[in-house]
Design an enzyme around this catalytic site. Structure first.
Site, PDB file in Angstrom:
ATOM      1  N   GLU A   1      -4.012   2.919   1.246  1.00 58.39           N
ATOM      2  CA  GLU A   1      -2.753   3.452   0.725  1.00 58.39           C
ATOM      3  C   GLU A   1      -2.943   3.825  -0.925  1.00 58.39           C
ATOM      4  OE1 GLU A   1       1.000   2.331   1.888  1.00 58.39           O
ATOM      5  OE2 GLU A   1       0.543   2.841   4.330  1.00 58.39           O
TER       6      GLU A   1
ATOM      7  N   GLU B   1      -2.383   1.495  10.840  1.00 62.21           N
ATOM      8  CA  GLU B   1      -1.519   0.693  10.716  1.00 62.21           C
ATOM      9  C   GLU B   1      -0.343   1.564  11.336  1.00 62.21           C
ATOM     10  OE1 GLU B   1       0.207  -0.841   7.065  1.00 62.21           O
ATOM     11  OE2 GLU B   1      -1.833  -1.308   6.198  1.00 62.21           O
TER      12      GLU B   1
HETATM   13  C1  BGP Z   1       2.076  -0.215   4.758  1.00 61.44           C
HETATM   14  C2  BGP Z   1       1.149  -1.310   3.859  1.00 61.44           C
HETATM   15  C3  BGP Z   1       1.293  -2.707   4.220  1.00 61.44           C
HETATM   16  C4  BGP Z   1       2.416  -3.110   5.042  1.00 61.44           C
HETATM   17  C5  BGP Z   1       3.139  -1.998   5.887  1.00 61.44           C
HETATM   18  C6  BGP Z   1       4.923  -2.511   6.147  1.00 61.44           C
HETATM   19  O1  BGP Z   1       2.529   0.774   3.780  1.00 61.44           O
HETATM   20  O2  BGP Z   1      -0.065  -0.853   3.797  1.00 61.44           O
HETATM   21  O3  BGP Z   1       0.488  -3.662   3.468  1.00 61.44           O
HETATM   22  O4  BGP Z   1       3.307  -3.849   4.086  1.00 61.44           O
HETATM   23  O5  BGP Z   1       3.448  -0.824   5.031  1.00 61.44           O
HETATM   24  O6  BGP Z   1       5.554  -2.356   5.022  1.00 61.44           O
HETATM   25  P1  BGP Z   1       6.959  -3.224   4.830  1.00 61.44           P
HETATM   26  O7  BGP Z   1       6.460  -4.718   5.143  1.00 61.44           O
HETATM   27  O8  BGP Z   1       7.268  -3.008   3.318  1.00 61.44           O
HETATM   28  O9  BGP Z   1       7.879  -2.751   5.747  1.00 61.44           O
END
Ligand code: BGP
Length: 461
Positions: free
Chosen positions: A168, A366
């Site tokens: 990202e 993800e």
């Molecule tokens: C994505 C990132 C991850 C992870 C995920 C969940 O954007 O690549 O690293 O953190 O989001 O986000 P959060 O834990 O802030 O809810």
């Protein structure tokens, strides 16, 4: 039971994490500090419950057992990142031999268990020593990143077949230089645009280096190619949607996937004196660089409407001059995270990749659901996370539909394997297939992990 949704035999099943979010630090490991080690200490109040990066999920010490845990639920692939500041504590120069040994062990253990390592080079974690020199704002970073990437290819490229340059890449620019969410907490569009431009160039240089090394593997990038949904088909809403798409999606997707910045964006930035410095060969380099594979992180749609009020354009330039975010009435929410759940978005992304970006090979890198106070769902010692199973099913059904319609989706990685630390939210929201007990360090399989194993075994559900 029949398998209604059947995926190909070769489908990648697994989960993803990142170095800073999972490794933790132990005394004497020689890891250099990165911006998260620094900011979670120095700006501690910005992190949920003030939890720092110190202990994050203990992968550094538990990697063998953790890889066994992955094997227990039959993963055939797993993504993590290399921590730049662990491998090269100052960002450039001397290599930390303990880190080399650690990453070699991780890679070798994964392979020994039949788990394909997907390795990402940069997941938001700038070494502090380089941040002090301006991080991605300073053009010098491109050279430093290229050399770091080359070190990784040389050390691990014989065994790692799937490489990713960035996770990202929009986030460090947007959250760190525009919206005051990540260190260095700057609010300045032109500086954010400079960070993004240098990141894109660093990506291109790393891809180029990888190709020149002639290694037998694939290289790509992990992005959020978020579909934008305007409130209505009224031309003002549609225009607002186009602007959000231009600034937050096309500004990155098009240089990376089509080799060119969108003309409209350049025109707008010129008009408002926000164009970053672009050197002679930059655009040529962007044009020449193509990736083999794309990772897509998907959590939420972007809904947009025309602005409610005209704003004073004498202030700091912002993409939000051109649109308002839209909270659709009746939208389905993940209230822990404060984001909308919209499974069809993953299908729309797949179709966008197919239609606009040459139907390139991609995978879900993800997808997941973060739940606060998940201990509430513990029954007989196990988190009974039916909601996560439902969430995954719904998204997978849309992925499958896209594949049936010709999308080249190669796999699905859930965020995440073991509950991990997160930027800002620290351990507030739990995402893992395994629950982490923060007090004892114990890791226990959730119901969703058991379910995912059956999906992997049957290549579907
Ligand atoms: C994505 C990132 C991850 C992870 C995920 C969940 O954007 O690549 O690293 O953190 O989001 O986000 P959060 O834990 O802030 O809810």
């Amino acid at each position: 039971m029949t398998t209604k949704y059947k995926f190909p035999e070769s489908f990648f099943w697994g989960a993803s994490t990142s170095a800073t979010q999972s490794e933790g630090r132990v005394e004497g490991d020689n890891k250099g500090e990165n911006i998260w080690d620094y900011s979670s200490k120095e700006y501690n109040h910005r992190f949920f419950d003030g939890v720092t990066t110190e202990k994050t999920s203990l992968f550094y010490q538990d990697y063998k057992e953790d890889i066994d845990r992955m094997a227990d639920i039959h993963f055939n692939s797993f993504r993590t990142s290399i921590s730049w500041s662990r491998l090269i504590p100052d960002g450039v120069g001397e290599i930390n031999e303990q880190a080399v040994e650690f990453y070699n062990n991780v890679i070798d253990n994964l392979i020994a268990k039949g788990i394909e390592p997907f390795i990402n080079l940069y997941h938001f974690d700038m070494p502090m020593k380089l941040q002090e020199k301006g991080g991605f704002e300073n053009r010098e970073i491109i050279k430093a990143y290229k050399s770091y990437a080359e070190t990784c290819f040389e050390l691990f490229g014989d065994r790692v077949k799937y490489w990713f340059t960035f996770n990202e890449p929009m986030i460090p620019a947007e959250a760190g230089y525009l919206h005051d969410r990540h260190y260095p907490y700057v609010v300045d569009f032109k500086r954010a645009a400079t960070v993004l431009h240098h990141t894109i160039l660093a990506h291109c240089e790393a891809v180029d280096s990888y190709r020149k090394k002639g290694l037998d593997g694939k290289i790509g990038i992990i992005m959020d190619v978020i579909p934008v949904y305007p409130r209505s088909q009224n031309s003002a809403d549609v225009k607002a949607g186009n602007m959000a798409d231009l600034f937050y999606t096309r500004s990155l997707n098009e240089p990376i996937l089509l080799g060119k910045y969108p003309e409209e964006l350049i025109d707008i930035l010129k008009e408002h004196d926000q164009l970053p410095d672009v050197e002679k060969n930059d655009l040529e380099l962007i044009k020449q660089t193509a990736v083999d594979i794309l990772g897509i992180n998907y959590y939420k749609p972007r809904r947009v409407k025309a602005k409610d009020y005209e704003i004073n354009k004498n202030g700091i330039f912002s993409p939000e001059w051109f649109f308002d975010n839209y909270e659709m009435p009746g939208r389905r929410m993940n209230t822990s995270r404060g984001i909308e759940i919209y499974p069809k978005g993953i299908y729309d992304i797949a179709m966008m990749i197919k239609e606009k970006y040459g139907n390139i090979d991609w995978f879900v890198s993800e997808n997941g659901i973060g739940i606060q106070e998940e201990e509430k769902f513990i029954e007989n010692g196990q988190v009974n996370d039916e909601y996560r199973i439902d969430f995954l099913k719904e998204h997978l059904i849309w992925v499958k539909k896209a594949m049936d319609e010709g999308s080249n989706c190669l796999g699905f990685h859930m965020w995440t394997f073991v509950d991990c630390w997160s930027w800002i939210n620290a351990y507030k929201n739990r995402y893992g297939f395994y629950r982490l007990d923060l007090e004892t360090g114990e890791k226990t399989l959730k119901k969703s992990g058991e379910w995912f194993k059956t999906v992997i075994d049957k290549n579907g559900f």
